[in-house]
Design a protein around this motif. Structure first.
Motif, PDB file in Angstrom:
ATOM      1  N   CYS A   1       0.842  -1.191   0.000  1.00 55.96           N
ATOM      2  CA  CYS A   1       0.000   0.000   0.000  1.00 55.96           C
ATOM      3  C   CYS A   1       0.883   1.250   0.000  1.00 55.96           C
ATOM      4  O   CYS A   1       1.800   1.371   0.817  1.00 55.96           O
TER       5      CYS A   1
ATOM      6  N   LYS B   1       1.027   3.320   3.969  1.00 48.97           N
ATOM      7  CA  LYS B   1       1.997   2.938   4.989  1.00 48.97           C
ATOM      8  C   LYS B   1       2.482   1.507   4.806  1.00 48.97           C
ATOM      9  O   LYS B   1       2.974   0.887   5.745  1.00 48.97           O
ATOM     10  N   GLY B   2       2.274   0.973   3.619  1.00 48.08           N
ATOM     11  CA  GLY B   2       2.946  -0.272   3.293  1.00 48.08           C
ATOM     12  C   GLY B   2       2.271  -1.558   3.704  1.00 48.08           C
ATOM     13  O   GLY B   2       2.896  -2.613   3.678  1.00 48.08           O
ATOM     14  N   ALA B   3       0.999  -1.549   4.064  1.00 48.50           N
ATOM     15  CA  ALA B   3       0.328  -2.801   4.386  1.00 48.50           C
ATOM     16  C   ALA B   3       0.303  -3.698   3.151  1.00 48.50           C
ATOM     17  O   ALA B   3       0.349  -3.211   2.019  1.00 48.50           O
TER      18      ALA B   3
ATOM     19  N   TRP C   1      -5.547  -2.176   6.351  1.00 49.32           N
ATOM     20  CA  TRP C   1      -5.278  -1.306   7.497  1.00 49.32           C
ATOM     21  C   TRP C   1      -6.213  -0.095   7.497  1.00 49.32           C
ATOM     22  O   TRP C   1      -7.220  -0.090   8.171  1.00 49.32           O
ATOM     23  N   HIS C   2      -5.879   0.930   6.732  1.00 51.86           N
ATOM     24  CA  HIS C   2      -6.650   2.172   6.843  1.00 51.86           C
ATOM     25  C   HIS C   2      -7.734   2.306   5.800  1.00 51.86           C
ATOM     26  O   HIS C   2      -8.299   3.380   5.618  1.00 51.86           O
ATOM     27  N   GLN C   3      -7.960   1.217   5.070  1.00 48.80           N
ATOM     28  CA  GLN C   3      -9.165   1.105   4.234  1.00 48.80           C
ATOM     29  C   GLN C   3      -9.202   2.029   3.029  1.00 48.80           C
ATOM     30  O   GLN C   3     -10.281   2.297   2.493  1.00 48.80           O
ATOM     31  N   TRP C   4      -8.077   2.537   2.621  1.00 51.98           N
ATOM     32  CA  TRP C   4      -8.099   3.336   1.408  1.00 51.98           C
ATOM     33  C   TRP C   4      -8.448   2.414   0.244  1.00 51.98           C
ATOM     34  O   TRP C   4      -8.114   1.231   0.240  1.00 51.98           O
TER      35      TRP C   4
END
Ligand code: FES
Lengths: 376, 361, 138
Positions: C43, C46-48, C80-83
């Motif tokens: 991602c 932040k790289g998930a 993670w942050h659902q983007w």
């Protein structure tokens, strides 16, 4: 693999993967959420009277929902999709996965637990609240902190009953398995109110910091403006509930009365803090005669007593803005927190903007937490 | 008169209703008799205790020994202190008479009518430089619309006024008919610090001190801003301008970072928000500059200004007679001449369509 | 450009995905209703690992209260942050110009071709009987 199968994240931190990496930063994580697999996990820690009560009447908090959330989250249980244990149960309930996916993977030296959910906090029946909090504390110890020395428990207290809370701190506070007293930001009255002072008195006595984590069911809308409609408003609003806590602690004189007390604001971000301190100083300047019990300016109490966890990391378009904020707050007052296993998780090696120096990063991630959480 | 402020548009000044009789004169027979029959003496809220320092600058207070009334109780004295002294082109009057406290929506509407007519007769008619906001009975949106329709033909009203703490967040669809009427008439929406006290002033109940109440106002502005954005008010009414008055200003950058970051992950629930909340704010939201919560350091003020990423968002305001500054220090330190002109003149003109034209200088 | 054999086609039926490492890149290969997509697995936020993300539809709206739903299963949400990322373009919803995933050409090739061609298949043996998923990685 099936579409919804959780799988571990590809972790390539700047410091390399695996404990073999040299010069690895020993990260202190100020916010990890343990979970029960189901409520039955609490049963061994509750008397028959309270287990039966729970089974008969359930938990009653000031929001009316028997289960589920009035503002449904953006992911099941607000968790990372990759944090569901293969063996079943909720994210945060498997110590094995927590170790593998988080503690080992990021080189966490100490993780401070913050139990949420049906822990008894905010429960309206105060006796049930106290019983559940005790159960939660014992369960944390048996399930997490005894088997895994890197973890420190959050000492949950039935905070709407100050005296019972102090008793619980006395029961557990001598045990170094506990790293903080754990409260939620949305309480029935502002947290500087005298009804809560027995908590601060006991915490100060045991040299335990108070962690104020966002959430809680006060029965009041997040501000005096009323109840918003959407989760995005509820979520962004957590920073306002943190401001309410800090304002109340400062203005009602908690730090004047408990000069050794340290508090940690958890999961509300931190960028709001300077503007709040500026505001309080200004108002105080004008009307200090209303609060003669305060001997110093609000910003000075904040500077000396309040720590901020960094999660969820502030991400303005221009990173200089957040660097300003961090330097205004003080590099010694910021503590890294991951919020594992929740969806707005921060990675200690990727969360911070360029411009944070290695030394500043080390302080936030490894140094500052040590003195705050009784880790020395 | 100081050249520094010439032509400035003062977007927040407060006229003071001296007593219930002043309003009774603007009520019909039923309501004016009701005031007597029920012994209604006033609707003043605890928001500004009359003797609290913030409520009035010492030099604007009443002085019995000199037979002088408080400066905000007389249109002429206020004009002398503001527009004459500094050369402001206009002062926009936001009357804070506490109609919002009233639970009876019909009584609230009657008091709003009286307040608006009193402002018109005792202030607007007394000096052509005054402008004003229409005070609304938001207890019932239909009645609020009626009040807008009743007053809107008077072009000296440039805004409709709400308080930061009411029953419901103001972006909710419940209020849309009101915002629709405002948009139709080219009226901005002003939200001023203050409370109906229908909820506790904080998310954790009632605080002990007045100081906390005042501090909590900025938190209500967080909620209101989030509400206007998330509910899609600016999508629905693309011409609206929202003015946050006496909010403290410097909270907004950090709140928007948070709201915008959240939006990236949870926008699914509010898909009509098709761009970052920050962009809606730049297009639609303005803030008055008193008070500006910052230390008196030009450097810090400069960094805080930079957080706004726009030179169009701030509007000059004296907040007369509240004691926000001493002497003539009406702006935070360290603002350069270009930005200063925008704050004093250009931005207010762009915010209030009804000021247009009459001000071409 | 090297062509890499990353899986047997039979091992990635519709409704599944697989993360592969090729030339030091983590790539997620998705089979959505029989159509293959290959995107950078990391991602850009932040790289998930995006492989663990949920596939949803595209939700749009022109006015409050309106929910237009289409392209079911073509939006990959970061775990993670659902983007949100569009599997067809790699672009994020929140900042399509600046935040996008690198896309890689992906195809199914018959084993007969793969055995002979200039392919790399590091982790398993290729046989003529099977079909294979082949990635082009620069
Ligand atoms: S890491 Fe993917 S959205 Fe943040």
């Amino acid at each position: 693999m099936p579409l919804d199968d959780p799988m571990g994240p590809a972790i390539t931190t700047d410091n390399g993967k695996g404990s073999a990496a040299p010069n690895r930063l020993a990260v202190i994580d100020g916010d990890i959420h343990p979970a029960v697999r189901s409520m039955a996990d609490f049963k061994p820690y509750l008397s028959k009277r309270w287990w039966d009560h729970y089974e008969t009447y359930g938990m009653r908090r000031k929001h009316g929902s028997a289960n589920g959330e009035p503002y449904p989250k953006s992911a099941p249980l607000a968790c990372r999709r990759d944090a569901w244990p293969e063996e079943g149960g909720r994210p945060g309930s498997s110590l094995r996965l927590m170790q593998e996916q988080h503690l080992d993977a990021y080189g966490i030296e100490a993780g401070i637990l913050g139990p949420l959910g049906n822990t008894g906090q905010g429960e309206m029946n105060l006796e049930l609240s106290a019983a559940m909090c005790s159960a939660t504390n014992d369960w944390q110890r048996d399930t997490f902190t005894r088997p895994e020395k890197r973890l420190k428990a959050g000492l949950v207290v039935p905070y709407e009953d100050g005296v019972a809370s102090a008793k619980e701190i006395e029961r557990c506070g001598g045990d170094t398995d506990f790293g903080q007293v754990f409260l939620l930001t949305r309480s029935a009255e502002p947290l500087g109110n005298r009804r809560y002072w027995p908590i601060y008195e006991a915490a100060e006595r045991y040299n335990l910091p108070i962690g104020f984590h966002v959430f809680g069911t006060s029965g009041h809308p997040v501000s005096g403006a009323g109840w918003p409609s959407y989760y995005i408003e509820e979520g962004a609003g957590h920073s306002t509930s943190c401001q309410t806590v800090v304002t109340s602690l400062v203005i009602e004189g908690v730090f004047e009365h408990f000069p050794k007390l340290k508090v940690v604001m958890i999961e509300g971000g931190f960028a709001w803090a300077p503007a709040l301190a500026f505001r309080l100083d200004k108002i105080f300047e004008r009307m200090r005669n209303e609060v003669p019990h305060l001997k110093r300016r609000p910003s000075e109490y904040i500077r000396d007593h309040v720590y901020f966890t960094t999660q969820p990391m502030e991400e303005p378009d221009d990173r200089r803005h957040v660097l300003d904020i961090m330097s205004w707050i003080g590099w010694d007052k910021l503590l890294f927190a991951s919020d594992y296993p929740h969806w707005d998780f921060d990675d200690p090696f990727r969360a911070f903007p360029a411009g944070v120096t290695t030394e500043q990063h080390r302080r936030i991630c490894a140094e500052n937490g040590k003195s705050v959480f009784r880790l020395n | 008169m100081s050249a520094d402020w010439k032509g400035a548009i003062d977007c927040d000044a407060h006229p003071h209703v001296p007593n219930i009789d002043a309003l009774k004169r603007h009520m019909n027979d039923y309501w004016s008799e009701t005031v007597d029959v029920r012994g209604i003496t006033a609707f003043d809220s605890v928001a500004y205790p009359p003797n609290a320092p913030i409520t009035m600058r010492p030099d604007w207070r009443a002085d019995k020994s000199r037979g002088r009334a408080r400066a905000d109780s007389d249109a002429g004295r206020a004009a002398a202190a503001l527009m004459d002294r500094h050369g402001f082109a206009h002062s926009i009057l936001n009357c804070l008479y506490a109609v919002q406290l009233i639970r009876d929506e019909h009584m609230a509407a009657a008091f709003c009518r009286a307040v608006n007519d009193w402002v018109s007769a005792e202030w607007l008619d007394r000096d052509p430089r005054y402008r004003a906001s229409i005070v609304l009975p938001l207890q019932n949106p239909e009645l609020a619309v009626e009040e807008i329709e009743r007053c809107a033909s008077d072009k000296r009203f440039v805004q409709v006024l709400a308080l930061a703490m009411g029953e419901h967040p103001l972006g909710k669809s419940h209020f849309w008919p009101v915002w629709k009427a405002a948009e139709k008439h080219g009226l901005a929406i002003g939200i001023h610090a203050g409370s109906s006290y229908h909820h506790a002033t904080t998310g954790s109940g009632w605080p002990s001190y007045y100081l906390e109440d005042y501090a909590a106002q900025s938190l209500a502005f967080h909620t209101q801003l989030g509400s206007f954005i998330a509910e899609g008010v600016f999508v629905k009414f693309p011409k609206l301008k929202l003015v946050l008055i006496e909010s403290g200003v410097t909270w907004i950058g950090p709140y928007l970072w948070r709201l915008s970051k959240f939006w990236r992950g949870v926008r699914l629930e509010v898909p009509w928000i098709d761009r970052s909340p920050i962009e809606f704010v730049r297009d639609h939201v303005r803030l008055t500059i008193q008070p500006f919560d910052a230390p008196a350091s030009g450097e810090t003020v400069g960094r805080l200004m930079d957080q706004l990423q726009s030179d169009q968002m701030l509007l000059f305001a004296s907040d007369f007679p509240h004691w926000q500054f001493d002497n003539d220090d009406m702006l935070p330190v360290g603002i350069d001449a270009t930005l200063r002109k925008k704050i004093l003149i250009d931005n207010p003109l762009a915010t209030y369509p009804r000021l247009g034209g009459s001000h071409a200088a | 450009m090297t062509r890499h054999v990353v899986a047997r086609a039979a091992d990635l039926p519709p409704g599944t995905r697989k993360r592969v490492s090729v030339e030091n890149r983590d790539i997620v290969v998705l089979n959505i209703k029989g159509e293959l997509f290959a995107l950078s697995d990391k991602c850009p936020h932040k790289g998930a690992s995006l492989c663990g993300g949920l596939l949803t539809g595209l939700v749009r709206s022109t006015t409050p209260g309106e929910y237009q739903y289409d392209r079911a299963g073509e939006i990959l949400r970061c775990p993670w942050h659902q983007w949100e990322f569009d599997v067809r373009t790699g672009r994020s919803y929140c900042d399509p110009r600046r935040l996008r995933l690198m896309q890689f050409p992906v195809a199914i090739e018959a084993g007969a071709n793969v055995v002979e061609g200039p392919y790399k298949a590091e982790t398993f043996n290729v046989t003529v009987e099977d079909d294979y998923i082949v990635l082009d990685v620069p």
